[in-house]
Structure formats: C-alpha cells, structure tokens
Design a protein around this motif. Structure first.
Motif, PDB file in Angstrom:
ATOM      1  N   PHE A 147       2.122 -19.028 -23.925  1.00  4.69           N
ATOM      2  CA  PHE A 147       2.507 -18.785 -22.538  1.00  4.69           C
ATOM      3  C   PHE A 147       1.250 -18.645 -21.687  1.00  4.69           C
ATOM      4  CE2 PHE A 147       1.733 -14.557 -24.043  1.00  4.69           C
ATOM      5  CZ  PHE A 147       1.440 -13.771 -22.940  1.00  4.69           C
ATOM      6  N   PHE A 148       1.431 -18.630 -20.364  1.00  4.36           N
ATOM      7  CA  PHE A 148       0.311 -18.760 -19.431  1.00  4.36           C
ATOM      8  C   PHE A 148       0.292 -17.623 -18.408  1.00  4.36           C
ATOM      9  CE2 PHE A 148      -0.920 -20.121 -15.163  1.00  4.36           C
ATOM     10  CZ  PHE A 148      -2.199 -20.617 -15.363  1.00  4.36           C
ATOM     11  N   TYR A 149      -0.922 -17.209 -18.035  1.00  3.55           N
ATOM     12  CA  TYR A 149      -1.084 -16.295 -16.894  1.00  3.55           C
ATOM     13  C   TYR A 149      -2.509 -16.444 -16.365  1.00  3.55           C
ATOM     14  CZ  TYR A 149      -3.266 -13.214 -20.413  1.00  3.55           C
ATOM     15  OH  TYR A 149      -4.062 -12.696 -21.396  1.00  3.55           O
ATOM     16  N   LEU A 150      -2.782 -15.797 -15.229  1.00  6.51           N
ATOM     17  CA  LEU A 150      -4.094 -15.886 -14.593  1.00  6.51           C
ATOM     18  C   LEU A 150      -4.768 -14.525 -14.629  1.00  6.51           C
ATOM     19  CD1 LEU A 150      -5.954 -17.813 -12.890  1.00  6.51           C
ATOM     20  CD2 LEU A 150      -4.918 -16.791 -10.868  1.00  6.51           C
ATOM     21  N   ASP A 151      -6.037 -14.527 -15.023  1.00 13.24           N
ATOM     22  CA  ASP A 151      -6.828 -13.296 -15.053  1.00 13.24           C
ATOM     23  C   ASP A 151      -7.786 -13.295 -13.863  1.00 13.24           C
ATOM     24  OD1 ASP A 151      -7.927 -10.854 -16.475  1.00 13.24           O
ATOM     25  OD2 ASP A 151      -9.729 -12.110 -16.372  1.00 13.24           O
ATOM     26  N   THR A 152      -7.599 -12.351 -12.949  1.00 13.87           N
ATOM     27  CA  THR A 152      -8.399 -12.330 -11.725  1.00 13.87           C
ATOM     28  C   THR A 152      -9.854 -11.962 -11.993  1.00 13.87           C
ATOM     29  OG1 THR A 152      -6.440 -11.627 -10.512  1.00 13.87           O
ATOM     30  CG2 THR A 152      -8.532 -11.392  -9.397  1.00 13.87           C
ATOM     31  N   ALA A 153     -10.082 -11.020 -12.891  1.00 11.51           N
ATOM     32  CA  ALA A 153     -11.441 -10.530 -13.115  1.00 11.51           C
ATOM     33  C   ALA A 153     -12.377 -11.655 -13.547  1.00 11.51           C
ATOM     34  CB  ALA A 153     -11.421  -9.414 -14.158  1.00 11.51           C
ATOM     35  N   SER A 154     -11.862 -12.573 -14.389  1.00 11.52           N
ATOM     36  CA  SER A 154     -12.696 -13.672 -14.873  1.00 11.52           C
ATOM     37  C   SER A 154     -12.457 -14.962 -14.104  1.00 11.52           C
ATOM     38  CB  SER A 154     -12.426 -13.923 -16.362  1.00 11.52           C
ATOM     39  OG  SER A 154     -11.070 -14.309 -16.561  1.00 11.52           O
ATOM     40  N   GLY A 155     -11.426 -14.976 -13.251  1.00 15.02           N
ATOM     41  CA  GLY A 155     -11.076 -16.190 -12.536  1.00 15.02           C
ATOM     42  C   GLY A 155     -10.577 -17.282 -13.455  1.00 15.02           C
ATOM     43  N   ALA A 156     -10.053 -16.911 -14.603  1.00 16.11           N
ATOM     44  CA  ALA A 156      -9.679 -17.897 -15.628  1.00 16.11           C
ATOM     45  C   ALA A 156      -8.168 -18.006 -15.777  1.00 16.11           C
ATOM     46  CB  ALA A 156     -10.303 -17.507 -16.968  1.00 16.11           C
ATOM     47  N   GLN A 157      -7.719 -19.216 -16.024  1.00 10.35           N
ATOM     48  CA  GLN A 157      -6.331 -19.455 -16.397  1.00 10.35           C
ATOM     49  C   GLN A 157      -6.221 -19.236 -17.901  1.00 10.35           C
ATOM     50  OE1 GLN A 157      -5.576 -23.427 -15.008  1.00 10.35           O
ATOM     51  NE2 GLN A 157      -5.406 -22.806 -12.892  1.00 10.35           N
ATOM     52  N   ILE A 158      -5.336 -18.319 -18.292  1.00 11.92           N
ATOM     53  CA  ILE A 158      -5.283 -17.867 -19.678  1.00 11.92           C
ATOM     54  C   ILE A 158      -4.050 -18.421 -20.388  1.00 11.92           C
ATOM     55  CG2 ILE A 158      -5.261 -15.869 -21.215  1.00 11.92           C
ATOM     56  CD1 ILE A 158      -7.765 -16.036 -19.527  1.00 11.92           C
ATOM     57  N   ILE A 159      -4.258 -18.940 -21.584  1.00 13.42           N
ATOM     58  CA  ILE A 159      -3.167 -19.248 -22.493  1.00 13.42           C
ATOM     59  C   ILE A 159      -3.221 -18.218 -23.617  1.00 13.42           C
ATOM     60  CG2 ILE A 159      -2.179 -20.954 -24.065  1.00 13.42           C
ATOM     61  CD1 ILE A 159      -3.575 -23.102 -22.366  1.00 13.42           C
ATOM     62  N   ASP A 160      -2.100 -17.565 -23.850  1.00 12.29           N
ATOM     63  CA  ASP A 160      -2.003 -16.552 -24.891  1.00 12.29           C
ATOM     64  C   ASP A 160      -0.749 -16.852 -25.707  1.00 12.29           C
ATOM     65  OD1 ASP A 160      -2.582 -14.331 -26.407  1.00 12.29           O
ATOM     66  OD2 ASP A 160      -2.804 -12.979 -24.694  1.00 12.29           O
ATOM     67  N   THR A 161      -0.481 -16.043 -26.698  1.00  7.85           N
ATOM     68  CA  THR A 161       0.662 -16.314 -27.572  1.00  7.85           C
ATOM     69  C   THR A 161       1.523 -15.079 -27.773  1.00  7.85           C
ATOM     70  OG1 THR A 161      -0.665 -15.867 -29.556  1.00  7.85           O
ATOM     71  CG2 THR A 161      -0.517 -18.161 -28.824  1.00  7.85           C
ATOM     72  N   ILE A 162       2.808 -15.329 -27.949  1.00  9.27           N
ATOM     73  CA  ILE A 162       3.777 -14.311 -28.352  1.00  9.27           C
ATOM     74  C   ILE A 162       4.029 -14.514 -29.847  1.00  9.27           C
ATOM     75  CG2 ILE A 162       6.139 -13.479 -28.067  1.00  9.27           C
ATOM     76  CD1 ILE A 162       6.014 -14.564 -25.188  1.00  9.27           C
ATOM     77  N   GLY A 163       3.976 -13.441 -30.615  1.00  9.07           N
ATOM     78  CA  GLY A 163       4.009 -13.540 -32.076  1.00  9.07           C
ATOM     79  C   GLY A 163       5.123 -14.413 -32.630  1.00  9.07           C
ATOM     80  N   LYS A 164       6.382 -14.045 -32.341  1.00  7.13           N
ATOM     81  CA  LYS A 164       7.512 -14.805 -32.871  1.00  7.13           C
ATOM     82  C   LYS A 164       8.641 -14.861 -31.839  1.00  7.13           C
ATOM     83  CE  LYS A 164       6.738 -13.780 -37.780  1.00  7.13           C
ATOM     84  NZ  LYS A 164       7.319 -13.172 -39.022  1.00  7.13           N
ATOM     85  N   VAL A 165       9.225 -16.042 -31.698  1.00  5.90           N
ATOM     86  CA  VAL A 165      10.363 -16.240 -30.803  1.00  5.90           C
ATOM     87  C   VAL A 165      11.428 -17.031 -31.556  1.00  5.90           C
ATOM     88  CG1 VAL A 165      11.194 -17.302 -28.675  1.00  5.90           C
ATOM     89  CG2 VAL A 165       8.952 -16.188 -28.713  1.00  5.90           C
TER      90      VAL A 165
END
Length: 702
Positions: free
Chosen positions: A531-549
């Motif tokens: 899944f995706f979100y934006l981190d303001t402190a680094s100005g970076a677009q972040i892709i992270d993961t959810i353990g199990k769906v």
C-alpha cells in the motif's frame, strides 16, 4: 443508487421475463456478431472464449465501437470487481482488480499487454485505445503466462493488423469542455500477401471540466495528447511472419488537481482550490519486433521491445492557496510546490514455443528478460508567486530527492494442458521470476542492492459435463516484486507481494447460446500486501506492506440475446477483504485499502435495422460502485455512487453519427482520497472524478 434503480430493474426484468422463444430469434449463434463466440488468445493460443477455464471478458472491435471505448478506463467499466481511478499526474492511474490495487512508483497489480508486450510501468496503462481489434480482461493471478505483475489479472490488448486490401477509417468526437477526440488510419499492401502496412493516429484536446474555484480555470485540461502508430508485416514464406511496430506519444495536460477537503469527509465533494497550476508533459517512444516461425509441430515466437518514457510533473504541494488558507503548509505561513522528473528506458525480450492445439497434449515454454533504467527526481519548493517555474531556482528548494533505479529481471515459464478424457482437462503451469534491483542516491552516490524472486505454480482441472458447459477449479499463485523507496525514506525497502488463489468457477450457455451465465468464487491469501502513503518529513512517496490480507469474492455474469438485435448484460462482483496481520494492531480485522465490497455493471443495447444497410444504435450502461474504504484504518469511507452512460446513433454502412452522454446523473465521487496520516499533509485531500459530459461522434470507414 435510487436514481439508477430503474435502469437496473429494466435490464434484469427484461432478461428474466421475456419468453424463452424470444431469446431464440437472434442470428446464427455461431456467427461473428455473437459476443459469446469471441475467439481469444488469453492463453497464448487461439481458443473459444467459453472454453477457457478463466474468468475472461472479451470485447471485439464491434463491441468496442458500440460502447464507445477509447481508453483502459472505458474497457474496465464493462466488468465487475474492477475499477480504474485517476490520481496524481495526468498519466497516473489506479487499477483495482479483485481487491488488489495500483501504487505510485511500483509495479502494477494487473499485467497490461499490448500486442504481446507487457507494459511494466504505471503510466503506460491508462492510454488511448484506438484501432483495436480485441480487448481481453482476465481475472485472478495469471503469472505462469503473463508474469510477475499479474497478481490480480491481465489486460490483453490486440491492435488491428495490416490488411491486404486498401482500407481506412476516421473518427471524430466533439464533447463538452471544447473536447476533441479524433483518430484515423489507413492499411493496405505494398506487395500483395507478402508486405503489408498499417498506420494510425489519435489526437485529443480539452479545455477541461473540473473547475479550480481559486484560479477560475479548469484543472483537467489537455493541451495535446497525440499518438502515431505504424505496423509493417512481412510474410516471406508460409512459415515465417515478421511484425514490426513503432509508436510515438506526446502529451501536455493538467494534473495533480487534488481538492483540500477541510471537513475530512470523503463525501464532501469540493472543487480544487490550489493557487499553483498542475502540469504534466512527456513523451513515449515504443518499438517492437515480433517474429513467428511455424515449425509444424509448434510455433516459435520472439518478441523484442524497446521503450523510452519521459515525464515532467509540476503542481501545488500544500493543495491550497494563500488567500483562503493564509496559514499555508502545516500553518507555518508559507506555500509549497512540488515536481517530479521521471525517465525510464526499457528493453524486453520474450521467446516462447507453443505446440499445436489439435492434440490431447498441448504445451508451451518460454523465457523473458527485462532491463529497466529509471531515474526519478522529486522536489518540493517554496511557492512565492504561484508559478511552476520556481522549481528551477536552487534557492527555492525545500527538499530534493534524486535517485537512479536499475532493474534486471528474467523469468522462465511453461504450461501443459492434457486431456485426461475427452471432457476432462488438467492444466499445470509454472513460472520463475528473478528481479535484481540497484538504487543509486544521485545526491550522495551511495548504492544499495536487493534481489526478489519467486516460483509460481498454477494447477487447473476443467470438466465439460455437456455441450456449452464448463466447470473448473484452480489453484494459482502471484508475485509482485519488492523494491526501494526514495533514498531518505523511513521505509528503505518494501517486500515482494505474494499470494495464493483458490478458485472454482463455471461457464454455461443455454437456448442455443443466446443466454450465457458465467461465475466464480475465490479466496486469495496475500502476504505483504503493498500500500502507499506520503511522508512529509522526507518528501518521499512510500510503499509499505500489510502482513497478511485475506480476500474472498464472488462474480456472476449474464449475457442475453433477448430478441433479434436486442442484447443485455449484467455482471456482479462481491469482495470481502480482511486484514489478518499488521504492525498496526488497530487495522487487524479491517478491509484492505481501496476496497469496494460490492459492484455491478450492466448494459442494454438495441441495434434495429432501418432499411438497406442503415442500422440504428441505442445503448445504455450503468455502473454501480458500493462503499469504498480508502485507508487500512477504514475511517474514510466513500458512499456508493453510480455512473450511467448512454449512446444513440445511426450507421449508414460506412458512415455513422452518434450522440453520447457520460455520467448522465452527474454523480460525484473521488478517484483518490487521502487522510493526513496517508497524505503527509495536515488536511484531507481528494481527487475529483469526471463530471457529466456529452457530445457527438462521427465515424467513417472505407
């Protein structure tokens, strides 16, 4: 939903109440005008659609024209459990299929293949579809044939081949917002039966429909978006076919037109109000060489592709303006702008050997190589005058991330079909993908490396208990590669997304093939759901993961020839997603991000004969989207909405004129919605969906 209920009721009512003999008054069921008899190449061999043990929706050139399909979004609107949303820059899109969704700067969840070439980046999926022979949409993981990105399914686009006889077409549509959408092409023989050519082009311009309430202009304008395509087919012998294809696309348009939703309610639909205008510009060059050689016992195919992609995007960074929001970014008293410069060069090579189809044991084997060089520069800058050009002043820069990413990937795949009995077939598929990724921080010249690989088996048992009846059960796996976030991001590396899919389905036809009923039930267990979100402190677009769906779903499709020249269709999709494991304990038990638990799509079409070669067309479509759960916390939930499209016209043989309307009820919705915890901002933001539009289209062929 009540506003469109009459349409759904009419379609379902007509399918269920007309006498069965009325369903038997259509043309010869084996004729090419019967959509249920489409021949597809979904498994890299020619097969009748209803005999493929996969949930496949296929649209031939006639169906594409009748529905006015001009884009990937239009094609996906014809099926349930799938959606196409807009967000970010002009070329960004978000395909969601069976609960798996697209992310910025990551591999798509659906393999998008044009004339045998996988389009491996997000920006190459939401393109204009013109001069197309057929579109095939496959659901469920298709990794053994379509690669690591086919976790949710595959979209197979086949453009029209050159013809031996001289022929051509032109198409012109004019609609609201001073929108012009045109295409044209010509085809013929340089040497009869030996050397054939086809050239086609498309052009789009629009003043836009979505108003910026602060600037007073339209944020979704298209200054220009045009494509030239050329194909040359050589047949030096009966066994050898060489297909060369070149395409060039150039565009400049609005983008990143998010609205600041101060109420935090995803059902509060407001106009964009940013002071800094969004602009996306870029170009794509695509070259393909496909060679088929008939070895008698099998066909050897080579597909080589080179693609050069460039994109520049500029937009408002705080999504507001200094008049109505003088506090600016996080109330710090200043405005922000942002921009991205993306370059991507891709070379791919596929070689496969496919056996003959007229034997009880059928097989194919192949290999695939991908070489990607990608550079991305992301900048935030102080906005003093509302002009995008401020990004080029070093003194104005707030953040400057500059990275290079190299991806070398290879894969081996194979599939075997064996007829155990004349009506019982066992299919086994296997694919191995290996991705090697290298990222260079171009600001510090630091380098990091990672490797992601996966073996993906698939097994299907298909039984034909009678004519026009198929029952199948399948187990398949999927793989979406992991990768690097921006060099300074708090999540440096995101893991590969893998899944196991268990599915049982059926395909049936009744009343001399006038009634088609297809359906499936499935469970998909996903590990490291991206899944995706934006981190303001680094100005970076972040892709992270959810353990199990865990994703469970149902699909049902009905297509009926109600009477001569009268057809109806209804498709229903149900998705029940459940987060089973997450580092955020509060998210466990919630639905996965961007989930729509219930969706339907239906159509009613009548093509009466008006005498001679004159034919009418009356078509209405309804797409219903249920509640949408934007984030993993399930706090932001968008209410159901409906999109109704209509088309009315007359075809005089080689010339046709049509009137059309899209989003007839002018329902409002967001194509993307972020809470502060995911947007990286101090406000909620939404990307407005397309409002009602209407226009006239003319077609001519010769």
């Amino acid at each position: 939903m009540n506003k469109a209920y009459w349409l759904h009721a009419a379609i379902l009512g007509s399918m269920s109440t007309l006498p069965s003999n009325a369903l038997a008054q259509n043309s010869d069921p084996a004729g090419t005008d019967n959509p249920n008899e489409i021949v597809v190449t979904a498994q890299n061999r020619t097969e009748r659609l209803q005999e493929v043990p996969i949930q496949v929706s296929a649209l031939n050139s006639e169906a594409i024209g009748d529905a006015g399909i001009k884009s990937t979004a239009d094609a996906l609107s014809q099926i349930a459990n799938a959606s196409f949303d807009r967000g970010n820059n002009y070329r960004s899109n978000y395909i969601t299929m069976r609960g798996l969704t697209q992310l910025n700067n990551a591999d798509p969840p659906v393999a998008f293949v044009v004339d045998g070439v996988p389009q491996t980046n997000q920006e190459s999926i939401g393109v204009a579809l013109f001069d197309v022979e057929r579109i095939e949409i496959l659901k469920g993981p298709q990794g053994s044939l379509y690669g690591r990105n086919a976790v949710g399914g595959a979209i197979n686009v086949i453009t029209k081949e050159p013809t031996n006889d001289l022929s051509g077409f032109w198409n012109l549509a004019v609609s609201k917002g001073e929108t012009v959408d045109a295409s044209a092409g010509v085809s013929g023989a340089i040497v009869d039966d030996v050397l054939l050519f086809r050239v086609a082009t498309t052009y789009k311009h629009s003043d836009g429909l979505i108003r910026n309430s602060f600037r007073g202009d339209h944020s979704d304008y298209i200054d220009h978006d045009y494509t030239f395509r050329g194909r040359l087919i050589a047949k030096p012998s009966d066994a050898l076919k060489i297909d060369l294809r070149a395409e060039y696309n150039k565009y400049a348009a609005g983008g990143n037109y998010y609205s600041a939703v101060f109420s935090g309610d995803p059902n509060d639909f407001v106009d964009p109000q940013a002071n800094l205008p969004g602009l996306t510009s870029g170009s794509v060059t695509d070259l393909t060489a496909k060679i088929d050689y008939d070895l008698d016992f099998a066909t050897l195919t080579s597909i080589s592709n080179y693609s050069d992609f460039k994109l520049s995007a500029r937009s408002d960074g705080d999504i507001r303006n200094p008049v109505t929001s003088p506090g600016g970014f996080f109330g710090l008293g200043f405005q922000l702008g942002q921009g991205q410069d993306l370059k991507r060069r891709i070379f791919s090579q596929e070689i496969r050997l496919v056996s003959r189809s007229d034997q009880p044991l059928r097989w194919l084997v192949g290999g695939y190589y991908l070489d990607t060089d990608r550079s991305l520069r992301s900048r935030f800058f102080f906005d003093f005058n509302g002009q995008p050009s401020q990004i080029d002043s070093p003194a104005n820069l707030f953040l400057d991330n500059n990275e290079g990413n190299d991806n070398r990937a290879y894969a081996f795949f194979g599939q075997v079909d064996y007829d155990i009995l004349t009506n019982l077939t066992l299919t086994g598929g296997l694919r191995y993908d290996n991705d090697r990724r290298v990222q260079t921080n171009l600001n510090s010249n630091t380098v990091r490396k990672a490797r992601f690989d996966r073996l993906q088996p698939k097994v299907t048992l298909a039984w034909k208990p009678g004519d026009n009846k198929l029952i199948y059960a399948t187990f398949g796996t999927g793989f979406r590669s992991g990768g690097f976030n921006a060099p300074n991001a708090p999540v440096p590396v995101f893991a590969s997304e893998t899944l196991s899919n268990y599915e049982a389905g059926f395909k049936t036809q009744f009343l001399d093939r006038r009634l088609t009923v297809n359906g499936a039930a499935f469970q998909t267990d996903v590990k490291n759901y991206q899944f995706f979100y934006l981190d303001t402190a680094s100005g970076a677009q972040i892709i992270d993961t959810i353990g199990k769906v865990r994703i469970r779903g149902l699909e049902l499709e009905l297509i009926a020839s109600l009477a001569d020249r009268l057809e109806a269709s209804v498709a229903v999709g149900v998705i029940d997603s459940n987060i089973r494991n997450s580092v955020f304990a509060a998210d466990i038990g919630n639905r996965a991000p961007r989930t729509v638990p219930f969706s339907t799509t239906s159509s009613l079409q009548y093509k009466p004969s008006l005498g001679g070669d004159v034919e009418g067309l009356a078509r209405v479509e309804w797409q219903h989207f249920g509640k949408k759960y934007w984030g993993a916390d399930n706090v932001a939930v968008q209410n159901p909405y409906d999109i109704v499209n209509a088309r009315l016209g007359v075809n005089f043989g080689q010339f046709g004129v049509y009137g059309f309307v899209r989003n007839l009820l002018n329902d409002k919705y967001y194509g993307e919605f972020f809470q502060p915890k995911y947007s990286g901002l101090d406000i909620f933001i939404g990307y407005p969906g397309a409002p009602r539009s209407f226009g006239v289209e003319m077609k001519m062929s010769f």
